[in-house]
Design a protein around this motif. Sequence first.
Motif, PDB file in Angstrom:
ATOM      1  N   GLY A 202     -26.047   7.096 -15.376  1.00 53.20           N
ATOM      2  CA  GLY A 202     -26.489   8.259 -16.126  1.00 53.20           C
ATOM      3  C   GLY A 202     -25.421   8.720 -17.096  1.00 53.20           C
ATOM      4  O   GLY A 202     -24.236   8.458 -16.906  1.00 53.20           O
TER       5      GLY A 202
ATOM      6  N   TYR B  39     -29.660  14.275 -20.810  1.00 50.63           N
ATOM      7  CA  TYR B  39     -29.293  13.297 -19.792  1.00 50.63           C
ATOM      8  C   TYR B  39     -29.994  11.981 -20.103  1.00 50.63           C
ATOM      9  O   TYR B  39     -31.220  11.927 -20.271  1.00 50.63           O
ATOM     10  CB  TYR B  39     -29.703  13.798 -18.404  1.00 50.63           C
ATOM     11  CG  TYR B  39     -29.181  12.939 -17.289  1.00 50.63           C
ATOM     12  CD1 TYR B  39     -27.835  12.937 -16.950  1.00 50.63           C
ATOM     13  CD2 TYR B  39     -30.041  12.130 -16.567  1.00 50.63           C
ATOM     14  CE1 TYR B  39     -27.363  12.154 -15.926  1.00 50.63           C
ATOM     15  CE2 TYR B  39     -29.571  11.342 -15.529  1.00 50.63           C
ATOM     16  CZ  TYR B  39     -28.234  11.355 -15.212  1.00 50.63           C
ATOM     17  OH  TYR B  39     -27.752  10.581 -14.199  1.00 50.63           O
TER      18      TYR B  39
ATOM     19  N   LEU C 272     -30.553   7.944 -18.886  1.00 51.86           N
ATOM     20  CA  LEU C 272     -30.548   7.101 -17.693  1.00 51.86           C
ATOM     21  C   LEU C 272     -30.771   5.669 -18.128  1.00 51.86           C
ATOM     22  O   LEU C 272     -31.779   5.355 -18.774  1.00 51.86           O
ATOM     23  CB  LEU C 272     -31.671   7.583 -16.763  1.00 51.86           C
ATOM     24  CG  LEU C 272     -31.632   7.186 -15.319  1.00 51.86           C
ATOM     25  CD1 LEU C 272     -30.355   7.686 -14.656  1.00 51.86           C
ATOM     26  CD2 LEU C 272     -32.839   7.752 -14.585  1.00 51.86           C
TER      27      LEU C 272
ATOM     28  N   ALA D 250     -37.819   6.538 -14.964  1.00 54.58           N
ATOM     29  CA  ALA D 250     -37.718   7.834 -14.293  1.00 54.58           C
ATOM     30  C   ALA D 250     -38.766   8.752 -14.902  1.00 54.58           C
ATOM     31  O   ALA D 250     -39.028   8.703 -16.097  1.00 54.58           O
ATOM     32  CB  ALA D 250     -36.331   8.428 -14.450  1.00 54.58           C
TER      33      ALA D 250
ATOM     34  N   GLU E 158     -38.872  12.177 -13.598  1.00 53.62           N
ATOM     35  CA  GLU E 158     -38.448  13.540 -13.276  1.00 53.62           C
ATOM     36  C   GLU E 158     -36.921  13.591 -13.174  1.00 53.62           C
ATOM     37  O   GLU E 158     -36.313  12.787 -12.485  1.00 53.62           O
ATOM     38  CB  GLU E 158     -39.070  13.956 -11.939  1.00 53.62           C
ATOM     39  CG  GLU E 158     -38.655  15.303 -11.447  1.00 53.62           C
ATOM     40  CD  GLU E 158     -39.211  15.579 -10.051  1.00 53.62           C
ATOM     41  OE1 GLU E 158     -38.675  16.491  -9.403  1.00 53.62           O
ATOM     42  OE2 GLU E 158     -40.159  14.893  -9.611  1.00 53.62           O
ATOM     43  N   VAL E 159     -36.324  14.553 -13.876  1.00 49.19           N
ATOM     44  CA  VAL E 159     -34.875  14.772 -13.801  1.00 49.19           C
ATOM     45  C   VAL E 159     -34.638  16.276 -13.661  1.00 49.19           C
ATOM     46  O   VAL E 159     -35.161  17.061 -14.446  1.00 49.19           O
ATOM     47  CB  VAL E 159     -34.131  14.236 -15.051  1.00 49.19           C
ATOM     48  CG1 VAL E 159     -32.660  14.608 -15.005  1.00 49.19           C
ATOM     49  CG2 VAL E 159     -34.289  12.730 -15.166  1.00 49.19           C
TER      50      VAL E 159
ATOM     51  N   LYS F 228     -38.848  14.848 -20.556  1.00 44.72           N
ATOM     52  CA  LYS F 228     -38.617  13.494 -21.078  1.00 44.72           C
ATOM     53  C   LYS F 228     -38.925  13.436 -22.566  1.00 44.72           C
ATOM     54  O   LYS F 228     -39.958  13.925 -23.023  1.00 44.72           O
ATOM     55  CB  LYS F 228     -39.485  12.486 -20.330  1.00 44.72           C
ATOM     56  CG  LYS F 228     -39.119  11.046 -20.624  1.00 44.72           C
ATOM     57  CD  LYS F 228     -39.799  10.096 -19.670  1.00 44.72           C
ATOM     58  CE  LYS F 228     -39.248   8.693 -19.856  1.00 44.72           C
ATOM     59  NZ  LYS F 228     -39.783   7.789 -18.838  1.00 44.72           N
TER      60      LYS F 228
ATOM     61  N   PHE G 128     -33.704  12.708 -21.342  1.00 45.93           N
ATOM     62  CA  PHE G 128     -34.281  13.944 -20.818  1.00 45.93           C
ATOM     63  C   PHE G 128     -33.475  15.107 -21.366  1.00 45.93           C
ATOM     64  O   PHE G 128     -32.259  14.994 -21.515  1.00 45.93           O
ATOM     65  CB  PHE G 128     -34.243  13.949 -19.289  1.00 45.93           C
ATOM     66  CG  PHE G 128     -35.133  12.916 -18.666  1.00 45.93           C
ATOM     67  CD1 PHE G 128     -36.391  13.263 -18.205  1.00 45.93           C
ATOM     68  CD2 PHE G 128     -34.724  11.597 -18.552  1.00 45.93           C
ATOM     69  CE1 PHE G 128     -37.223  12.320 -17.634  1.00 45.93           C
ATOM     70  CE2 PHE G 128     -35.548  10.640 -17.981  1.00 45.93           C
ATOM     71  CZ  PHE G 128     -36.797  10.996 -17.520  1.00 45.93           C
TER      72      PHE G 128
ATOM     73  N   SER H 245     -32.428  12.184 -10.497  1.00 47.27           N
ATOM     74  CA  SER H 245     -33.475  11.503 -11.266  1.00 47.27           C
ATOM     75  C   SER H 245     -34.404  10.787 -10.292  1.00 47.27           C
ATOM     76  O   SER H 245     -33.942  10.080  -9.395  1.00 47.27           O
ATOM     77  CB  SER H 245     -32.868  10.478 -12.217  1.00 47.27           C
ATOM     78  OG  SER H 245     -31.878  11.077 -13.020  1.00 47.27           O
TER      79      SER H 245
ATOM     80  N   ASN I  17     -38.300   8.586  -9.805  1.00 47.27           N
ATOM     81  CA  ASN I  17     -39.421   7.858 -10.380  1.00 47.27           C
ATOM     82  C   ASN I  17     -40.483   7.747  -9.298  1.00 47.27           C
ATOM     83  O   ASN I  17     -40.232   7.141  -8.250  1.00 47.27           O
ATOM     84  CB  ASN I  17     -38.986   6.475 -10.871  1.00 47.27           C
ATOM     85  CG  ASN I  17     -40.072   5.800 -11.675  1.00 47.27           C
ATOM     86  OD1 ASN I  17     -40.811   6.451 -12.401  1.00 47.27           O
ATOM     87  ND2 ASN I  17     -40.180   4.485 -11.530  1.00 47.27           N
TER      88      ASN I  17
ATOM     89  N   THR J  28     -35.875   8.686  -5.397  1.00 50.52           N
ATOM     90  CA  THR J  28     -34.634   8.976  -6.131  1.00 50.52           C
ATOM     91  C   THR J  28     -34.068   7.692  -6.722  1.00 50.52           C
ATOM     92  O   THR J  28     -33.792   6.729  -6.009  1.00 50.52           O
ATOM     93  CB  THR J  28     -33.600   9.637  -5.203  1.00 50.52           C
ATOM     94  OG1 THR J  28     -34.166  10.836  -4.670  1.00 50.52           O
ATOM     95  CG2 THR J  28     -32.327   9.972  -5.950  1.00 50.52           C
TER      96      THR J  28
END
Length: 165
Positions: free
Chosen positions: A75, A86, A88, A98, A100-101, A121, A127, A144, A146, A150
């Motif tokens: 990250g 951010y 990834l 991913a 959700e962060v 996103k 993000f 993070s 998906n 995690t």
Amino acid sequence: MSEHQITNGKGFTGRHMLFIMLSFFGIIISVNMTMAWYASSSWSGLVVKNAYVASQEFNKKAQAMRAMATSGVSGEFALQDGLIVYGLRDRGGSPAAADEVTAHFRRPVGDQEDFVIRLRKRPDGHFEARHRVLSGDWIVEVISKNEGVTVMHEALRINTAGFVQ
């Protein structure tokens, strides 16, 4: 003068020893009480909500962290003008999967200014979220996921002194 001469000087008596002992322990107790007051007024001492539960979960968390380290996902955190970004990436440098962060901002001491923010996103795979971050030291924990699993979990220590917010 005879061998059995009596002197008028009292010398070192039991009262002197009592005064020395009371002074010695009085200083130790007052220093300990002062240090205890400073410790309790400057830091909450709260590291985890429930130490027993945290100790039981340690091995599970350690195994998950080892799996993340071997996955090659990394990250990249950035903060500029109140914009939290951010990125990834997978081992090849492409955006990692991913959906959700979340970023947990915590002060190293105290929890009055802590906050959690969910990042949205962008089309390029990064993000972002806009939030005013006060000046000073922060520990930022970025999680993070998906599809609920995690993908990356990292904690960063940052200092925002000098950043324009």
